[in-house]
Design a protein around this motif. Structure first.
Motif, mmCIF file in Angstrom:
data_model
loop_
_atom_site.group_PDB
_atom_site.id
_atom_site.type_symbol
_atom_site.label_atom_id
_atom_site.label_comp_id
_atom_site.label_asym_id
_atom_site.label_seq_id
_atom_site.Cartn_x
_atom_site.Cartn_y
_atom_site.Cartn_z
ATOM 1 N N GLU A 1 20.997 8.956 41.047
ATOM 2 C CA GLU A 1 21.413 10.260 40.537
ATOM 3 C C GLU A 1 20.249 11.257 40.628
ATOM 4 O OE1 GLU A 1 24.476 11.159 39.580
ATOM 5 O OE2 GLU A 1 25.110 9.144 40.201
ATOM 6 N N PRO A 2 20.523 12.506 41.023
ATOM 7 C CA PRO A 2 19.447 13.504 41.119
ATOM 8 C C PRO A 2 18.849 13.810 39.756
ATOM 9 C CG PRO A 2 21.473 14.296 42.169
ATOM 10 C CD PRO A 2 21.819 13.050 41.434
ATOM 11 N N GLY A 3 17.528 13.877 39.714
ATOM 12 C CA GLY A 3 16.833 14.239 38.492
ATOM 13 C C GLY A 3 16.783 15.745 38.309
ATOM 14 N N GLU A 4 15.847 16.186 37.500
ATOM 15 C CA GLU A 4 15.730 17.593 37.128
ATOM 16 C C GLU A 4 15.582 18.500 38.346
ATOM 17 O OE1 GLU A 4 12.597 20.434 34.606
ATOM 18 O OE2 GLU A 4 12.394 18.242 34.594
ATOM 19 N N ASN A 5 16.257 19.626 38.303
ATOM 20 C CA ASN A 5 16.097 20.658 39.326
ATOM 21 C C ASN A 5 14.841 21.464 38.979
ATOM 22 O OD1 ASN A 5 16.212 22.805 41.075
ATOM 23 N ND2 ASN A 5 18.271 23.460 40.513
ATOM 24 N N MET A 6 13.801 21.315 39.789
ATOM 25 C CA MET A 6 12.532 21.990 39.520
ATOM 26 C C MET A 6 12.270 23.119 40.518
ATOM 27 S SD MET A 6 10.268 18.585 38.598
ATOM 28 C CE MET A 6 8.920 19.457 37.797
#
Length: 306
Positions: free
Chosen positions: A154-159
């Motif tokens: 799953e994709p983590g934080e959008n930085m």
């Protein structure tokens, strides 16, 4: 191959400009290089490769500054100059600290500008690019929209950061999972990117002889940021280039295994043309550069775009 560039402008460089960084354990030190003349200067934030510092990458930084860019280089926590021990609690999170370093620079441009004599009122904050080599490319990719996948995919934080209008990724690692070597999978769990949201216009530069111990694949691993991302992208594949891409990390650097002044000059010229096009400074430069490379009798690489 010769690409038309402007006469270089004298450059000055100031270091260290120190930015307060609560929670980092060390203040953030940056180097600022700029042309001595000119206004409305576009900005390049440059993220160094593993172990380097604000003192590296002179062949690129000096060239860009002499062509009218202000280049800002942080020293990240993995720098050999800081010598963090492997058991330091910050070590597993260095990849995040790196991204935060670049955001801190963006947040404190006013302070940086005020701290450098002769720079006041000369920055164009609407034209900011981020560039990085190797680990620095992974760092910059996060600002461009790449995300780290967790253990469940799953994709983590959008930085990502909308202040960055263009990117240059040099020898930047590809996707993780089964493509990682056992060593990389064990030691670098963050090296599991998704490029599905990396939509910022970007020039990806890869060497076709860059054989990394971090992957079970070949040099094509470094083209993933181009092929697996959406939006406007260009890929420069350099023939015969290894991880140092001919010697971009410094003049006469011992770890350069594929020293080639011609290759470094090509990277200088093509990155300049790409950024001038991306920022609307010179709309013809990129097309002309691509054409010149394609027509060269002995090309050093090839360019493709989407």
């Amino acid at each position: 191959m010769e690409i038309k560039i402007n006469t270089p402008t004298p450059v000055f460089s100031v270091k260290p400009v120190v930015l307060s960084a609560p929670g980092r354990g060390e203040d953030l030190q940056v180097r600022v290089s700029a042309p001595v003349i000119g206004r409305d200067l576009p900005i390049i934030i440059f993220s160094h490769g593993f172990g380097w510092s604000l003192d590296g990458y002179g062949p690129l930084v000096d060239f860009w500054a002499a062509q009218g860019f202000v280049v800002i280089q942080p020293t990240h926590l993995d720098s050999r100059t800081l010598n963090l021990p492997p058991d330091d609690p910050r070590t597993p999170l260095i990849w995040r600290f790196r991204v935060e370093d670049l955001k801190r620079i963006l947040d404190q441009l006013d302070l940086i500008e005020a701290s450098v004599p002769g720079l006041s009122g000369r920055l164009d904050r609407s034209r900011i690019a981020a560039a990085g080599h190797s680990f620095g490319g992974q760092t910059v990719g996060m600002l461009l929209g790449a995300r780290v996948l967790d253990a469940h995919g799953e994709p983590g934080e959008n930085m990502s950061d909308s202040r960055i209008k263009a990117g240059v990724l040099l020898a930047t690692t590809g996707k993780g999972g089964a493509d990682l070597s056992p060593f990389a999978a064990e030691h670098f769990p963050f090296m599991n990117p998704s490029f599905a949201d990396m939509s910022t216009p970007t020039l990806v530069i890869a060497g076709d002889h860059d054989q990394s111990p971090l992957t079970t694949r070949g040099p094509d691993w470094f083209t993933d940021p181009y092929f697996l991302s959406p939006g406007s992208k260009s890929l420069l594949t350099l023939f015969g280039a290894e991880h140092s891409l001919g010697g971009i990390s410094g003049y006469s650097v011992a770890e350069t295994t594929d020293e080639s002044p011609e290759r470094v000059a090509l990277i200088q010229q093509l990155t300049l043309a790409y950024l001038c096009n991306a920022f609307g400074i010179d709309d013809s430069s990129w097309v002309a550069a691509c054409s010149a490379l394609a027509k060269s009798d002995s090309p050093l690489g090839r360019i493709e775009s989407k």
